[in-house]
Scaffold this motif. Structure first.
Motif, PDB file in Angstrom:
ATOM      1  N   THR A  64      -5.517   1.082  -3.097  1.00 54.45           N
ATOM      2  CA  THR A  64      -6.126   0.389  -4.231  1.00 54.45           C
ATOM      3  C   THR A  64      -6.356  -1.099  -3.958  1.00 54.45           C
ATOM      4  O   THR A  64      -6.989  -1.776  -4.758  1.00 54.45           O
ATOM      5  N   MET A  65      -5.859  -1.582  -2.825  1.00 55.03           N
ATOM      6  CA  MET A  65      -6.004  -3.004  -2.508  1.00 55.03           C
ATOM      7  C   MET A  65      -7.199  -3.275  -1.598  1.00 55.03           C
ATOM      8  O   MET A  65      -7.573  -4.425  -1.387  1.00 55.03           O
ATOM      9  N   CYS A  66      -7.771  -2.215  -1.014  1.00 51.79           N
ATOM     10  CA  CYS A  66      -8.958  -2.368  -0.164  1.00 51.79           C
ATOM     11  C   CYS A  66      -9.723  -1.046  -0.192  1.00 51.79           C
ATOM     12  O   CYS A  66      -9.496  -0.218  -1.068  1.00 51.79           O
ATOM     13  N   THR A  67     -10.594  -0.828   0.756  1.00 50.87           N
ATOM     14  CA  THR A  67     -11.435   0.370   0.751  1.00 50.87           C
ATOM     15  C   THR A  67     -10.928   1.483   1.655  1.00 50.87           C
ATOM     16  O   THR A  67     -11.591   2.505   1.801  1.00 50.87           O
ATOM     17  N   MET A  68      -9.762   1.341   2.241  1.00 48.76           N
ATOM     18  CA  MET A  68      -9.248   2.324   3.187  1.00 48.76           C
ATOM     19  C   MET A  68      -8.946   3.654   2.491  1.00 48.76           C
ATOM     20  O   MET A  68      -8.313   3.688   1.443  1.00 48.76           O
ATOM     21  N   THR A  69      -9.441   4.762   3.071  1.00 46.03           N
ATOM     22  CA  THR A  69      -9.135   6.100   2.583  1.00 46.03           C
ATOM     23  C   THR A  69      -8.771   6.985   3.760  1.00 46.03           C
ATOM     24  O   THR A  69      -9.137   6.705   4.906  1.00 46.03           O
ATOM     25  N   ASN A  70      -8.037   8.073   3.465  1.00 43.05           N
ATOM     26  CA  ASN A  70      -7.651   9.021   4.503  1.00 43.05           C
ATOM     27  C   ASN A  70      -7.277  10.334   3.844  1.00 43.05           C
ATOM     28  O   ASN A  70      -6.859  10.354   2.692  1.00 43.05           O
ATOM     29  N   LYS A  71      -7.395  11.412   4.585  1.00 43.40           N
ATOM     30  CA  LYS A  71      -7.000  12.728   4.072  1.00 43.40           C
ATOM     31  C   LYS A  71      -5.483  12.855   3.966  1.00 43.40           C
ATOM     32  O   LYS A  71      -4.971  13.624   3.162  1.00 43.40           O
ATOM     33  N   LEU A  72      -4.759  12.091   4.796  1.00 43.43           N
ATOM     34  CA  LEU A  72      -3.301  12.168   4.812  1.00 43.43           C
ATOM     35  C   LEU A  72      -2.685  10.990   4.050  1.00 43.43           C
ATOM     36  O   LEU A  72      -2.935   9.825   4.369  1.00 43.43           O
ATOM     37  N   LYS A  73      -1.868  11.314   3.073  1.00 45.29           N
ATOM     38  CA  LYS A  73      -1.204  10.286   2.264  1.00 45.29           C
ATOM     39  C   LYS A  73      -0.323   9.392   3.136  1.00 45.29           C
ATOM     40  O   LYS A  73      -0.265   8.176   2.933  1.00 45.29           O
ATOM     41  N   THR A  74       0.358   9.994   4.116  1.00 47.50           N
ATOM     42  CA  THR A  74       1.244   9.230   5.004  1.00 47.50           C
ATOM     43  C   THR A  74       0.489   8.117   5.723  1.00 47.50           C
ATOM     44  O   THR A  74       1.010   7.014   5.880  1.00 47.50           O
ATOM     45  N   ASN A  75      -0.727   8.405   6.159  1.00 42.51           N
ATOM     46  CA  ASN A  75      -1.522   7.385   6.851  1.00 42.51           C
ATOM     47  C   ASN A  75      -1.857   6.214   5.934  1.00 42.51           C
ATOM     48  O   ASN A  75      -1.865   5.055   6.369  1.00 42.51           O
ATOM     49  N   VAL A  76      -2.117   6.502   4.669  1.00 44.09           N
ATOM     50  CA  VAL A  76      -2.434   5.425   3.724  1.00 44.09           C
ATOM     51  C   VAL A  76      -1.171   4.621   3.391  1.00 44.09           C
ATOM     52  O   VAL A  76      -1.218   3.398   3.282  1.00 44.09           O
ATOM     53  N   VAL A  77      -0.041   5.291   3.255  1.00 49.22           N
ATOM     54  CA  VAL A  77       1.226   4.579   3.028  1.00 49.22           C
ATOM     55  C   VAL A  77       1.504   3.646   4.207  1.00 49.22           C
ATOM     56  O   VAL A  77       1.851   2.473   4.011  1.00 49.22           O
ATOM     57  N   ASN A  78       1.343   4.146   5.432  1.00 46.53           N
ATOM     58  CA  ASN A  78       1.547   3.308   6.620  1.00 46.53           C
ATOM     59  C   ASN A  78       0.585   2.118   6.623  1.00 46.53           C
ATOM     60  O   ASN A  78       0.965   1.001   6.970  1.00 46.53           O
ATOM     61  N   HIS A  79      -0.665   2.359   6.213  1.00 46.89           N
ATOM     62  CA  HIS A  79      -1.666   1.287   6.132  1.00 46.89           C
ATOM     63  C   HIS A  79      -1.246   0.222   5.121  1.00 46.89           C
ATOM     64  O   HIS A  79      -1.279  -0.980   5.423  1.00 46.89           O
ATOM     65  N   VAL A  80      -0.847   0.651   3.910  1.00 45.58           N
ATOM     66  CA  VAL A  80      -0.450  -0.304   2.862  1.00 45.58           C
ATOM     67  C   VAL A  80       0.714  -1.157   3.355  1.00 45.58           C
ATOM     68  O   VAL A  80       0.721  -2.377   3.194  1.00 45.58           O
ATOM     69  N   GLU A  81       1.676  -0.507   3.997  1.00 46.44           N
ATOM     70  CA  GLU A  81       2.844  -1.232   4.491  1.00 46.44           C
ATOM     71  C   GLU A  81       2.467  -2.271   5.539  1.00 46.44           C
ATOM     72  O   GLU A  81       2.872  -3.423   5.464  1.00 46.44           O
ATOM     73  N   SER A  82       1.666  -1.868   6.519  1.00 47.68           N
ATOM     74  CA  SER A  82       1.372  -2.774   7.631  1.00 47.68           C
ATOM     75  C   SER A  82       0.278  -3.788   7.313  1.00 47.68           C
ATOM     76  O   SER A  82       0.353  -4.936   7.750  1.00 47.68           O
ATOM     77  N   ALA A  83      -0.721  -3.401   6.531  1.00 43.27           N
ATOM     78  CA  ALA A  83      -1.847  -4.310   6.263  1.00 43.27           C
ATOM     79  C   ALA A  83      -1.601  -5.245   5.083  1.00 43.27           C
ATOM     80  O   ALA A  83      -2.006  -6.410   5.125  1.00 43.27           O
ATOM     81  N   HIS A  84      -0.958  -4.753   4.045  1.00 38.75           N
ATOM     82  CA  HIS A  84      -0.840  -5.544   2.823  1.00 38.75           C
ATOM     83  C   HIS A  84       0.558  -6.106   2.562  1.00 38.75           C
ATOM     84  O   HIS A  84       0.716  -7.025   1.761  1.00 38.75           O
ATOM     85  N   PHE A  85       1.576  -5.555   3.240  1.00 42.38           N
ATOM     86  CA  PHE A  85       2.942  -6.043   3.059  1.00 42.38           C
ATOM     87  C   PHE A  85       3.646  -6.210   4.400  1.00 42.38           C
ATOM     88  O   PHE A  85       4.739  -5.679   4.611  1.00 42.38           O
ATOM     89  N   PRO A  86       3.021  -6.960   5.322  1.00 42.12           N
ATOM     90  CA  PRO A  86       3.680  -7.152   6.625  1.00 42.12           C
ATOM     91  C   PRO A  86       4.975  -7.953   6.452  1.00 42.12           C
ATOM     92  O   PRO A  86       5.071  -8.803   5.571  1.00 42.12           O
ATOM     93  N   ASP A  87       5.945  -7.642   7.254  1.00 37.02           N
ATOM     94  CA  ASP A  87       7.247  -8.340   7.250  1.00 37.02           C
ATOM     95  C   ASP A  87       8.011  -8.181   5.936  1.00 37.02           C
ATOM     96  O   ASP A  87       8.899  -8.969   5.640  1.00 37.02           O
ATOM     97  N   THR A  88       7.683  -7.172   5.150  1.00 41.18           N
ATOM     98  CA  THR A  88       8.369  -6.948   3.887  1.00 41.18           C
ATOM     99  C   THR A  88       9.549  -6.006   4.062  1.00 41.18           C
ATOM    100  O   THR A  88      10.594  -6.195   3.448  1.00 41.18           O
ATOM    101  N   PHE A  89       9.383  -5.013   4.908  1.00 34.76           N
ATOM    102  CA  PHE A  89      10.399  -3.990   5.100  1.00 34.76           C
ATOM    103  C   PHE A  89      11.030  -4.126   6.477  1.00 34.76           C
ATOM    104  O   PHE A  89      10.418  -4.670   7.390  1.00 34.76           O
ATOM    105  N   ALA A  90      12.242  -3.640   6.609  1.00 38.86           N
ATOM    106  CA  ALA A  90      12.937  -3.646   7.895  1.00 38.86           C
ATOM    107  C   ALA A  90      13.575  -2.278   8.104  1.00 38.86           C
ATOM    108  O   ALA A  90      14.195  -1.737   7.192  1.00 38.86           O
TER     109      ALA A  90
END
Length: 114
Positions: free
Chosen positions: A59-85
């Motif tokens: 919902t923060m950009c135009t990225m879409t994928n058939k696999l939910k896991t890929n979108v979760v990984n995208h959100v984490e790395s693209a929109h919340f870098p250095d947030t999780f450890a």
């Protein structure tokens, strides 16, 4: 970003900041670090039906994928870098994304996992 998205992002980052402060206190007392719950990333993913079938959209950009896991990984790395450890259970190395930790484990600790 739209104003509602901006507000959601600000609220999310404030929640993470508060969590990070509490986690740092726990780190000093218990000698370990547990990052914020990754399920928070699901708030930024919607399920859509289009001509090619069901897809998941960031919902923060135009990225879409058939696999939910890929979108979760995208959100984490693209929109919340250095947030999780994430810590490797085998060697203790710290990673910035769950995906990078999983790749590390599969490559470096293949023998230990069996």
């Amino acid at each position: 970003l739209k104003s509602t998205q901006r507000e959601m992002l600000i609220d999310f980052r404030l929640d993470l900041l508060n969590y990070e402060i509490n986690a740092k206190i726990e780190y000093y007392y218990f000698d370990y670090f547990v990052g914020p719950d990754r399920s928070l990333l699901l708030e930024y993913i919607v399920k859509q039906q289009d001509e090619s079938g069901i897809r998941f959209k960031c919902t923060m950009c135009t990225m879409t994928n058939k696999l939910k896991t890929n979108v979760v990984n995208h959100v984490e790395s693209a929109h919340f870098p250095d947030t999780f450890a994430y810590s490797c259970d085998y060697c203790g190395k710290i990673f910035k994304s769950l995906n990078s930790k999983n790749v590390h484990v599969s490559k470096m600790h293949r023998i230990l996992r069996t």
